[in-house]
Design a protein around this motif. Sequence first.
Motif, PDB file in Angstrom:
ATOM      1  N   THR A 139     -89.979 -28.271  -2.191  1.00 32.24           N
ATOM      2  CA  THR A 139     -90.622 -29.004  -3.285  1.00 32.24           C
ATOM      3  C   THR A 139     -91.768 -29.851  -2.763  1.00 32.24           C
ATOM      4  O   THR A 139     -91.679 -30.461  -1.701  1.00 32.24           O
ATOM      5  CB  THR A 139     -89.627 -29.943  -3.978  1.00 32.24           C
ATOM      6  OG1 THR A 139     -88.810 -30.507  -2.989  1.00 32.24           O
ATOM      7  CG2 THR A 139     -88.838 -29.228  -5.018  1.00 32.24           C
ATOM      8  N   GLU A 157     -91.773 -32.800  -9.702  1.00 33.90           N
ATOM      9  CA  GLU A 157     -91.140 -31.487  -9.698  1.00 33.90           C
ATOM     10  C   GLU A 157     -89.678 -31.618  -9.297  1.00 33.90           C
ATOM     11  O   GLU A 157     -88.805 -30.931  -9.825  1.00 33.90           O
ATOM     12  CB  GLU A 157     -91.875 -30.596  -8.712  1.00 33.90           C
ATOM     13  CG  GLU A 157     -91.642 -29.122  -8.933  1.00 33.90           C
ATOM     14  CD  GLU A 157     -92.472 -28.320  -7.960  1.00 33.90           C
ATOM     15  OE1 GLU A 157     -91.906 -27.450  -7.290  1.00 33.90           O
ATOM     16  OE2 GLU A 157     -93.701 -28.609  -7.850  1.00 33.90           O
ATOM     17  N   ARG A 186     -86.491 -30.552 -11.377  1.00 39.20           N
ATOM     18  CA  ARG A 186     -85.507 -29.655 -10.792  1.00 39.20           C
ATOM     19  C   ARG A 186     -84.103 -30.271 -10.900  1.00 39.20           C
ATOM     20  O   ARG A 186     -83.132 -29.577 -11.202  1.00 39.20           O
ATOM     21  CB  ARG A 186     -85.841 -29.361  -9.326  1.00 39.20           C
ATOM     22  CG  ARG A 186     -85.135 -28.110  -8.815  1.00 39.20           C
ATOM     23  CD  ARG A 186     -85.942 -27.408  -7.750  1.00 39.20           C
ATOM     24  NE  ARG A 186     -86.091 -28.222  -6.557  1.00 39.20           N
ATOM     25  CZ  ARG A 186     -85.167 -28.274  -5.591  1.00 39.20           C
ATOM     26  NH1 ARG A 186     -84.063 -27.586  -5.690  1.00 39.20           N
ATOM     27  NH2 ARG A 186     -85.362 -29.027  -4.540  1.00 39.20           N
ATOM     28  N   GLN A 189     -81.161 -28.416 -12.750  1.00 42.16           N
ATOM     29  CA  GLN A 189     -79.978 -27.961 -12.008  1.00 42.16           C
ATOM     30  C   GLN A 189     -78.767 -28.834 -12.248  1.00 42.16           C
ATOM     31  O   GLN A 189     -77.651 -28.430 -11.950  1.00 42.16           O
ATOM     32  CB  GLN A 189     -80.245 -28.022 -10.508  1.00 42.16           C
ATOM     33  CG  GLN A 189     -81.345 -27.154 -10.014  1.00 42.16           C
ATOM     34  CD  GLN A 189     -81.331 -27.132  -8.487  1.00 42.16           C
ATOM     35  OE1 GLN A 189     -81.580 -26.111  -7.883  1.00 42.16           O
ATOM     36  NE2 GLN A 189     -81.023 -28.254  -7.862  1.00 42.16           N
TER      37      GLN A 189
END
Lengths: 240, 455, 712
Positions: free
Chosen positions: C510, C515, C519, C523
């Motif tokens: 990453t 971001e 993520r 997740q």
Amino acid sequence: MNQAESDNAAYHWGMVIDLDRCTGCGACVVACQAENNVPTVGETLCSQGREMQWIRIERYWEGQYPEVRARFIPLLCQHCDNAPCEPVCPVYASYHTSEGLNGQVYNRCVGTRYCANNCPFSARVFNFFEPEWPEPLNNQLSPDLTVRSKGVMEKCTFCIQRIRRGKEDAKLEGRPVRDEDIVPACAQTCAPGAIVFGNMADPESRAFRLARSKRRFRLLEDLGTEPSVIYLKGGGREDD
Amino acid sequence: MTERQESKQSVKEMNAAMLSSMEAPSRGWLVLAAALGAVVGWGAYAWGLQLVNGLGVAGINRPVMWGFYIINFVFWVGMSHSGTMVSAILRLTNANWRRPILRGAEAMTVFTITVAAMFPLIHLGRSWKLHYFIPFPNTLGLWPNFRSPLLWDIMAINTYIIGSSLFLYLGMLPDLAVVRDRKQGLAKTIYSILAMGWRGTAREWRVYHKASTLMAALIIPVAVSVHSIVSWDFAMTLVPGWHSTIFAPYFVIGAIFSGIAAVVTLILILRRAFQLEEFLTPGHMDNMGKVLLVVSLLWSYFYFAEVLTTWYGHKPIEWAVFTFTGDAYGFLLGLMVVGNTCITIPALCFRRVRRSGPAMLFISIFVNIGMFTERFLIVVPPLAHRNVPFMWGTYAPTWVELSITAAAFAGFGLLYVLFSRFMPIVAISDVHEGEALRSHHRLGRRTVSTMTEEG
Amino acid sequence: MAAGGVLSSCTRDAGQLIPLLIPPDDGSVPGLAQFYASTCLQCPAGCGIHVRVFEGRAKKIEGNPDHPVNRGRLCARGQAALQELYHPDRIQQPFGRREREGPAEPETWASATDRIASRFRELSTRAAGNVLLYTPPLQGIRLELFNKLAVAVRAEHIQDDALNTLVHLTAAREVVGTSASTDYGLAEAQFVLSLGADILETFQSPVRFAEAYGRMRRDRPTVRGLFIYAGPRMSQTAACADEWLPLKPGTEGVLAAGIARYLIENRLYDPASVVAWGLDLESQFKVLNRFDVARVAEMTDLPETRVLRVSRDFGRFRPAVAMAGDGPAAHTNGLDTVQLSHLLNILSGAMGQEARVDRRVHPGSPVPSSVTEMQTAIRRMEQGEILAALFMDVNPLLTLPASLGFRKALAEVPFIISLNTLPNEMTERADIVLPSPSTLERFQDVYPVVRPTGFQLGLAQPVVSPLYEMPSPEDVLIEIVRKVTGNPRESSHLSRLKDRVAATVTDPRTGLENEKWFRALQQGGLWEEQDEGTLASPIMKSPVPAPRLPRFSGTEQQFPFILHLYVSPMLLDGRSAALPWLQEAPDPMTTVQWNSWVEVNPGTAAQLGLVHGDWVEVESPVASIALPVVVFPAIRPDVVAIPKGQGGERGDRYSRGRGANPMVLVSTETDPENDLPAWGATRVRLQKVPSRGSLITSGDPSGSYRGELIGL
Ligand SMILES: Nc1nc2c(c(=O)[nH]1)N[C@H]1C(S)=C(S)[C@@H](COP(=O)(O)OP(=O)(O)OC[C@H]3O[C@@H](n4cnc5c(=O)[nH]c(N)nc54)[C@H](O)[C@@H]3O)O[C@H]1N2
Ligand code: SF4
Ligand code: SF4
Ligand code: SF4
Ligand code: SF4
Ligand code: SF4
């Protein structure tokens, strides 16, 4: 066989339950309730044998202290190929699908409970009362399937809504259904992976391969109902 | 038909005696009818409660999904074998002593089967969807499932209701004409319609006799098939304890057994209620007692054969059901065997018992208690101990089921009470016919009655 | 026949639908299900979940297949978390009480937090330690905020360890020098010895362990791992074992010591591991020398042959893993047992391999309060030294041994605040009741009790728009801190959370911080695919001490039975008792529903003239309760067992007044040398009493012995 049936002959849904993996945890019981709008009935009705769960974990005792063993066996509708619950239903509410499922048409059922008597696995449950979901618990109800009313028989459907979704998704993507596309709620949550669902008409499927195990057996096989659920015998020390 | 003067009573007298029940209602009659009506009303309330709340108000559960309603159903269908069948057999075999009891027995069949037919409806989880059973063209393109014994049942019961009603009605035609002739005004109009213009001409009698014989011959296989089919509701399943080839004849015998016992009970009651001692004599009781004895022996034999094979085979699950029955319902088991075998058979061997009204009343009632128990023991224990032992259970009826059962008995009584008030309860013409065939000869100082056989 | 259509008519072909003119602001698409990743907060295991949301309503919770803790699986409690969200008795807004136990009157958030802040400020200016903060063991942002509040109002903070992890943390610190739970890689093991560790139901990370257990049994074509369980009662986990060793309560450590001695004596240990961990074999052998097979057999009340066999097998099979659970840990010698289980792993070579102790430092590791700290706090409450107390997500009235005197002490606290999602004993007594959003409606950083290597943090996030408008507990705390300190610039919960995510070990894949946040949202947390490998710098305190003998409260003459309490697989310590699915789910071993019970060995029951469903008075040296009897064929004759979880008096409609709370029976035995609780060390007696109700089991008691009828 009509057109629809010959299209479908590619599927025969079945399940393999490995008793050496099953820990009797009951997660599948709750997962099924959550997935299938299965109501709870409360203490009083439980005491009267009016539970509604579609899958149950039976616990058997063997031997005496200290040489005692407990055995768990998850029991759900076995989707018998030669299902004794079907011919006795006077209105075709219990019927066989071309994909090997024992279907249950709630709207058609008049509640004779004959099918439940003739199911040797006691897999069928009956709505003795109108099910209740005190607000706002009803928000959880899945729109993928109905809520059954009083007087109607119900039981495990092999999560037919998931089977349909799997097939529709595959169709939209223009491909055949893959082995892992369709996972019933009970199998999905089962931590030790005791439940494997699949297409028994497909020799490549995991369920098909597991079903060939030497440990395989089916419940009450001598009755000839041809269950689609195959159990694999639980362990025990091999050097015993 | 010609009437002979040898008859002990005049035709008029006899008619009056036999139709005495149709006189203006007594206080007793009104009280009885009202009491029975109240019990039926209570049962209707209980059923209403069940319709509104769901079948959970009854005692059924998993695994015992069938309970008192089915027990009642089997019991009442069994009772219905009393009349029509008994009457048909007696008609066909020309047993002359049958004559005074025919009507009562035939009416009993119609009412018991009517009561019986209510139970599948009450038993349904969704009684309001009853029409799904009926084969009619519909938008779903769906027919009922003709493979289901329940559908056979529906058809058999309907056939039996229609058949036995016709049988009863046919037999009543000449008597309705008698009643018509005695009535005035509106009643006369109604009975005229019911009597369908019966005049008693020779041709009419000839046709009537032919029709009666034909009906009697036809109704017997129907009756046999009805209880066979009821037995197949059980025998066609995989339920250990139900799945048995002996069930059809065993059920039929059981039905005849409880039917005849019921007829005996009924006759004894009618005899007292309508002072029919003249027509229903100890001789009749004796004959009925002999029949009851034979049927009791048969029933006991069937039961023995059924138990013997279970015991000898010792198939684990069947044996589990059997031992469970003994453990959990030992009292009922005893009650059944005592009522159906241990008392009945030895007692009925004695002529004095057979000819004694109170003794016969006691035995006949006890037989039906035994038979009701037998139905309970057939329906409940096998369901309670089916193949998967983890799901074993028990069953006891709730007040709702008991109320509806009480209402069934009361309803039957009510129908009977109404019938006896509005219809000729004794088969007048048949009795006359019998009287006609009987002649009295003097032999020394004694008068001996002889019977001429019908041609 | 078209009947299939009756059952299910869901299609997902959204292309044909008329698009929304004004799209709903919750991002839902009619007719289309969406999945949100989050984390299960029903127990400290922290499994990853996917919640299926349909038109703004959560419909089903499923395991997150990518989550390293549970690999897509869930336990019954995780499935049932939906019923917390939609529970009909949820607290919907703040309440205040003018008098203790008086009627609760609705209050606004502003006035409630004002009252709390001003009371806290006023008390803290008077003296330190006037305020008590009472929570479960906390980590991450919650710990940070409670620390902040504790500093601001000079409060004492009790972290009540209802599930008793302190023994395990202490043992790990003592033996291998790090305070963390152990991750057992069962899947690779050939031999697993559980010393009362109910790994498949309640112990630490049951879904993780159960998933691995399945693989241990049947994923390897030629190997089927063996599993042996030692403990006085057959738990659900023990029922899965190949062999159950019903030893005397509290002698699990003796068995471990015997096995260890056997391994050393017969040179069945892994030499590399012994060297790597710096274990001094000679002195270790000396310490354990007394524990030869015969003596172990006598002390544990097991046949010698079985002690010998399990010792030999533990040396014969590789890898072999041992673990000690909460039952043994709750004895006065609990620490010894857990330490000895670690010794076994070092001897077998599993330590650092199959038995991984996480040595990385995590943001705010949990520090459960010691027994002394708890007792002191309760004494201070009782003496009127605590003038205000804030309780969050706890129910000590149910979960603490009554003999600690918490109930009486609580009555002396003049100002009680309770923060909870559902009503319970505490909310019913509090002067101010603050609701919290359910676990599916809020953000939280989660640090699973057993963390796979490479795991950074779990993230719980709202999956539906909240049913009732309310701030998260974190934001409530921030608000109180703001008001107490007068500092309006305390950053919000969400920004703290984003910072925390940004601060996690940088993942090479990453780039942008944002971001990473997305993520984490996608997740349900952050973890690295890469396994971190084995542990660094193994050191241990050698030798591990020999097991002491357990002590019990009550004499054997007066109280013939040892009371074995266990955490209910369905209801845990009571925190899941409000959920009807779990109340109705049969207990795995007894199949009892909606109730609690006492388990009695059949021989014992016969002696006492008890049959299934009879009622008994269970009497300990400190109290007694009445319960129905389950005649339980797999428990020692000198032990009776009761599950925790029921007995709540004041909570929601599903758990209220159900069963009995066995914690009232417990005498406060401790391990004074190590300042650890020993709440499994009470003796009891049984007295038959008239029936007080029926006992419901889903399985027929007599049919349960007839498995042969279905060929089992
Ligand atoms: N019993 C009975 N039935 C009737 C009638 C009656 O009088 N009595 N009337 C009939 C008549 S005249 C009509 S017009 C119909 C009306 O029947 P429907 O067309 O079903 O009308 P609504 O119930 O208003 O449902 C509109 C749905 O659209 C959603 N919606 C709102 N805004 C938008 C948007 O921007 N985009 C999209 N895609 N959805 C949106 C709403 O949330 C709501 O779920 O009912 C007919 N049915
Ligand atoms: S979830 Fe799996 S392990 Fe648990 S009871 Fe069900 S089948 Fe057995
Ligand atoms: S298990 Fe029972 S309900 Fe299911 S198909 Fe077989 S007979 Fe029918
Ligand atoms: S209960 Fe319903 S499904 Fe079962 S036999 Fe009767 S009508 Fe058919
Ligand atoms: S297959 Fe689906 S319906 Fe059947 S038991 Fe499993 S979850 Fe329930
Ligand atoms: S183990 Fe704990 S975290 Fe995991 S699903 Fe079950 S309750 Fe949730």
